[in-house]
Design an enzyme around this catalytic site. Structure first.
Site, PDB file in Angstrom:
ATOM      1  N   GLY B 187      -2.509  -0.048  -2.714  1.00  0.00           N
ATOM      2  CA  GLY B 187      -2.230   0.444  -4.061  1.00  0.00           C
ATOM      3  C   GLY B 187      -0.952   1.249  -4.094  1.00  0.00           C
ATOM      4  O   GLY B 187      -0.039   1.000  -3.298  1.00  0.00           O
ATOM      5  N   SER B 188      -0.898   2.217  -4.989  1.00  0.00           N
ATOM      6  CA  SER B 188       0.349   2.975  -5.156  1.00  0.00           C
ATOM      7  C   SER B 188       0.419   4.171  -4.213  1.00  0.00           C
ATOM      8  O   SER B 188      -0.612   4.682  -3.766  1.00  0.00           O
ATOM      9  CB  SER B 188       0.436   3.488  -6.595  1.00  0.00           C
ATOM     10  OG  SER B 188      -0.483   4.546  -6.765  1.00  0.00           O
ATOM     11  N   PRO B 189       1.654   4.626  -3.920  1.00  0.00           N
ATOM     12  CA  PRO B 189       1.801   5.802  -3.043  1.00  0.00           C
ATOM     13  C   PRO B 189       1.078   7.037  -3.584  1.00  0.00           C
ATOM     14  O   PRO B 189       0.488   7.800  -2.801  1.00  0.00           O
ATOM     15  CB  PRO B 189       3.319   6.023  -3.006  1.00  0.00           C
ATOM     16  CG  PRO B 189       3.910   4.676  -3.264  1.00  0.00           C
ATOM     17  CD  PRO B 189       2.960   4.000  -4.213  1.00  0.00           C
ATOM     18  N   GLY B 192      -2.405   6.655  -2.822  1.00  0.00           N
ATOM     19  CA  GLY B 192      -2.491   6.688  -1.360  1.00  0.00           C
ATOM     20  C   GLY B 192      -2.624   8.108  -0.847  1.00  0.00           C
ATOM     21  O   GLY B 192      -3.403   8.386   0.069  1.00  0.00           O
ATOM     22  N   GLU B 209      -1.672   0.521   2.415  1.00  0.00           N
ATOM     23  CA  GLU B 209      -0.675  -0.501   2.086  1.00  0.00           C
ATOM     24  C   GLU B 209      -0.145  -0.159   0.704  1.00  0.00           C
ATOM     25  O   GLU B 209      -0.832  -0.370  -0.307  1.00  0.00           O
ATOM     26  CB  GLU B 209      -1.336  -1.882   2.113  1.00  0.00           C
ATOM     27  CG  GLU B 209      -1.859  -2.273   3.488  1.00  0.00           C
ATOM     28  CD  GLU B 209      -0.798  -2.950   4.346  1.00  0.00           C
ATOM     29  OE1 GLU B 209       0.096  -3.601   3.786  1.00  0.00           O
ATOM     30  OE2 GLU B 209      -0.854  -2.800   5.589  1.00  0.00           O
ATOM     31  N   CYS B 243       3.645  -6.711  -4.315  1.00  0.00           N
ATOM     32  CA  CYS B 243       4.142  -5.515  -3.633  1.00  0.00           C
ATOM     33  C   CYS B 243       5.410  -5.771  -2.820  1.00  0.00           C
ATOM     34  O   CYS B 243       6.208  -4.852  -2.625  1.00  0.00           O
ATOM     35  CB  CYS B 243       3.061  -4.933  -2.729  1.00  0.00           C
ATOM     36  SG  CYS B 243       2.375  -6.134  -1.582  1.00  0.00           S
TER      37      CYS B 243
END
Lengths: 453, 468
Positions: B187-189, B192, B209, B243
């Site tokens: 997903g997104s930082p 994350g 990831e 991504c």
């Protein structure tokens, strides 16, 4: 506090300059470290003695020998480890170059511990340098003589901007952890491990946490008790019990408990003589706080051997406790001292259940002549590492990764595993700009024929 | 906690040892294969409803690539599971030293919406192969696929050991309060960070990831039509919601001029004169995402495309020219069918541009001159790299797939997934005899013993002749 920001920024600028990347540079730095260990051996041993009352040959074999071995191994293997690794290709990539490139991560932080204060900063440092990183080293302030020595020596031998040493206690470490690093390797306890990981999470920094726990030691009825007890005694009381992979407690059948005690007593005599306190080979507890903590664990326990202590010198005699209750304080926390509880169990099944009902330990030990039993214990439990029929030794096999699992940690290092821990494995696929006809299959417009192909 | 019961049920199953035998794992994996075969049509339909995913793409990424991973795993599992014997030193020469691959226990896989089957299934394959129990949390944003997975996966997998949890932010937060033995998040930082912070409370290892802006450098010496096709393919696949899509292009002013007609030609070749009518071009997954991506169109100038249709969540394949680093399209990962071109003077400027920004999941470089491709590779850092193409490094399962820095930590695909979900346990099985060999290590410590110890423990540099 500003100093840490400045130090980290300087390390990052030095890394960005690219000079830590060439193999020649890395090997040159590692050679300098090797010279440092050889030339300053006396000072290193003196610091270890001042911090932990470690004797010369003892300190040499536990902290210097391993470091020299690691340096030799890494310098030998580095060119092959660092070389791009071609990978198996499939039909679509048959004509392409496909490989894994090992690249440095950037600026790495190594936080050492006080119990093996030299090797626990040096061994990670060797791997981090080998992988081409800049490294900020933070030795433990509890082993203050070694910390001071490391802070004095590293700048004399290594590139000062790339590999700075930061000293200090909790406030300095907290400040350091607010900075962004590209990997953090922390050795210490689980409580602080959580703090380190939470700080790392803010920057999405990967971590290797070498933590601890209660490493169980199961002694089967079918084994050579004299040999088993000698090996256990060695590993338990080494460094006055202050070893992350020391056998923390024993599990055995009640029928052999007293024999175990007798064997350990005999071995202790063999190792340290009649008067342990005057043996140059027996260490001390690192400080008063830990001394009191360990002594507190003896409360209400049946002391089968030992128990003597002297707070002024932080001396605690090698101690054995028998018929220990699983619910007692000494069975709750990692002992990290020369106190060995024996908990009786009626069978290996009971031992396995006992182990599995607790947090996963850093190490697990099982002594038996029965190979099947050992294999069963391995298969039905989980731990960072394991040695059968001995203690500690899995940590010195160069090909084995050293690390914890669950509460005892995450990630691993030593040898090649250090290099990989501190490297980024970058997937690389280099195609030809021609040969476009092969690609037509994947482009829209899609059709059933293309799908079937 | 609403999921505490589920987690402890799975933990009990794991402790029972059910997932350990290879036969069990193979049977579960084969069931996953049947899921892909039998539910293929439903997968194509669900992903079409969720984001207008073209059936060609859906088959390729959600079925074919997953089956490949499954087959690689089934073909190699017994080999991967075996104890790995390692090099020993002199003192351990007579012992057995090996790495045992232990499952972690109960693992959590959190998947995103853009490749909603692939991005939970491929990690799940590795997690099962490694002997774990698994909770899968598919994305609530791709709601048709979420429903499909929640309703049908349990018909294939053993529900003592594998479960699907559905829900949004609240449910995921509750789920994350439980202790897992591994968490795999895609997903997104920003999320994350939340996942890793939650994991830290339990000392749970993670693979994240994530994403970022994947730069694509095009040098002046290149085959323009081929570059255009490969870039267009990678950028507009799944309407840009990938991504590792090339996020923005870096090239000289001259190359921007040359590329433009080639890009236009490739878009027409792939999607026809009106991409809105092409069955091979997708849609944005939701209204919120549509609004976000549409705002990015105010960057540089629209050279190709730019049309939108809110009712359909359609954004045309768009190329933006003369984009400035300060423009909206350069502030966040685009995750839509828009390709900004940022003009740079030369390769060095392109490399500096890339290095001034967070490290991306992928870096792309196009050139007929292999030296240029290698320079970009060597002087930048990213999760992965592909020279002269886009996305393709993902399809080779022998390459590790993962990010670095803001784009993630950890890696998977092929054996790397199995390794991600296994604890590599260092084991040494010694002999109870030969105790005399241990004598040098015991106190009382003497120099003589030390000499012996040194001889048996030491690693010597090869080529250092001890006779000299």
């Amino acid at each position: 506090m500003e100093r840490t920001q400045h130090v980290v920024a300087r390390a990052r600028a030095a890394f960005t300059s690219g000079r830590s990347r060439s193999l020649e540079f890395r090997i040159q730095q590692l050679k300098a470290l090797e010279r440092m260990v050889q030339e300053k051996e006396k000072q290193i041993l003196a610091a270890l003695h001042a911090d932990l009352h470690k004797s010369g040959p003892n300190a040499y074999s536990h902290e210097i020998l391993g470091v020299l071995g690691e340096l030799a191994l890494v310098m030998e293997k580095l060119p092959s480890w660092a070389a791009p690794q071609p990978v198996k290709k499939n039909l679509m990539t048959m004509r392409d170059e496909a490989y894994i490139n090992f690249e440095p991560l950037g600026v790495v932080l190594i936080i050492g511990a006080w119990n093996y204060p030299f090797v626990l900063v040096m061994q990670p440092l060797i791997g981090a340098i080998a992988a081409g990183n800049a490294v900020v080293v933070k030795p433990s302030e509890v082993s203050e003589n070694t910390a001071k020595l490391v802070a004095d020596l590293l700048p004399q031998y290594l590139d000062q901007e790339l590999y700075p040493v930061v000293t200090g206690g909790v406030p300095e470490t907290t400040e350091l952890l607010t900075q962004r690093f590209d990997h953090i390797l922390y050795t210490g306890n689980s409580a602080v491990g959580k703090i380190v990981m939470a700080a790392a999470a803010k920057h999405l920094t990967p971590v290797t946490l070498e933590l601890g726990g209660k490493s169980p030691c199961y002694i089967d009825k079918d084994c050579d008790l004299a040999v088993a007890c000698r090996r256990i005694t060695w590993g338990k009381y080494m460094n006055c019990g202050q070893t992350c992979i020391a056998p923390d407690y024993i599990l055995c059948d009640p029928s052999i408990q007293s024999q175990v005690v007798e064997n350990i007593k005999a071995t202790l005599q063999e190792f340290y003589g009649e008067d342990v306190k005057s043996s140059p080979d027996y260490e001390r507890i690192v400080n008063k706080r830990h001394f009191r903590r360990v002594m507190g664990l003896l409360e209400g326990q049946k002391i089968a051997h030992g128990g003597e202590s002297d707070e002024a010198s932080c001396f605690i005699a090698p101690t054995i406790l028998t018929d220990v209750s699983p619910d007692s304080k000494v069975m709750e926390e990692e002992i990290f001292g020369p106190v060995l509880p024996i908990v009786t169990v009626k069978s290996v099944e009971e031992a396995i259940d006992f182990i599995n009902s607790r947090e996963k330990p850093l190490a697990l030990y099982v002594f038996s002549n029965n190979k099947k039993l050992i294999r069963r214990v391995i298969s039905e439990t989980s731990s960072g590492g394991l040695t059968g029929n001995d203690v500690l030794m899995h940590s010195v096999v160069p090909g084995l990764p050293f690390g914890g699992v669950g509460n005892s940690g995450m990630g691993a290092y030593h040898g090649r595993y250090s290099f990989e821990t501190f490297s980024h494995r970058r997937a690389c696929l280099i195609k030809d700009l021609k040969m476009e006809v092969v690609n037509k299959l994947r482009y829209p417009p899609g059709s059933q024929e293309k799908v079937d192909l | 906690n609403p999921y505490a019961g589920l987690v402890s049920h799975l933990r009990a199953s794991w402790l029972s040892g059910k997932t350990r035998p290879m036969e069990y794992r193979m049977a579960q994996l084969e069931a996953l294969g049947r899921f892909l075969d039998e539910k293929k049509q439903e997968i194509l339909e669900a992903t079409d409803l969720d984001m207008g995913k073209p059936s060609f793409e859906a088959y390729f990424t959600e079925v074919l690539l997953c089956k490949n991973e499954l087959n690689v795993t089934l073909n190699n599992l017994s080999h991967w599971m075996k104890d790995e014997h390692v090099d020993k030193n002199l003192v351990t020469q007579l012992d057995s030293a090996f790495i045992r691959k232990d499952p972690y226990g109960v693992v959590l896989i959190i998947a995103p919406w853009n490749y909603p089957i692939h991005l939970f299934l491929v990690p799940l394959i590795g997690a099962i192969a490694a002997g774990n129990c698994v909770i899968v949390k598919p994305s609530e944003i791709s709601k048709n696929t979420e429903r499909l997975v929640a309703e049908t996966l349990s018909c294939y997998l053993d529900d003592d050991c594998f479960a699907v949890v559905t829900g949004g932010v609240q449910e995921t937060t509750w789920l994350l309060e439980n202790k897992f033995d591994y968490i795999f998040f895609t997903g997104s930082p920003s999320v994350g960070r939340i996942v890793m912070t939650a994991a830290a409370k339990h000392l749970t290892p993670v693979t994240l990831e994530l994403g970022g802006k994947n730069p694509c450098y095009v040098s002046d010496t290149c085959d323009v039509p081929n570059v255009a096709r490969r870039v267009v393919w990678g950028r507009f696949f799944n309407a840009g919601q990938t991504c590792i899509a090339p996020d923005y292009l870096l090239c000289s002013l001259e190359m921007q001029e040359k590329l433009m007609p080639a890009l236009r030609e490739a878009i027409t070749e792939f999607f026809g004169p009106n991409p809105k009518e092409s069955p091979d071009f997708g849609r944005i997954v939701g209204d919120k995402q549509f609004q976000r991506v549409r705002k990015l169109l105010c960057s540089g100038r629209v050279a190709i495309g730019g049309q939108t249709d809110e009712a359909e969540r359609y954004i045309a394949p768009t190329i933006l020219a003369d984009v400035q680093p300060s423009d909206p399209a350069m502030q966040e990962e685009i995750f839509g069918p828009i390709l900004p071109i940022v003009v740079v003077a030369n390769m060095d400027e392109a490399i500096d541009f890339i290095n001034a920004r967070p490290r991306p999941l992928a870096v792309y470089a196009f050139s007929c001159d292999s030296k240029v491709v290698n320079q970009v590779l060597e002087r930048t850092s990213s999760g992965g790299f592909c020279g002269n193409d886009t996305l393709m490094h993902l399809t080779l399962s022998s390459l590790p797939f993962g990010g670095i820095g803001n784009s993630g930590l950890g890696k998977y695909h092929g054996k790397f997934t199995f390794d991600t979900f296994s604890h590599h346990r260092g084991c040494l099985h010694r002999n109870m005899g030969l105790e005399a060999l241990n004598a040098p290590r015991y106190p009382p410590y003497t120099q003589q013993k030390l000499g012996l110890l040194t001889a048996t423990f030491e690693v010597k540099r090869r080529g250092v002749c001890t006779l000299l």
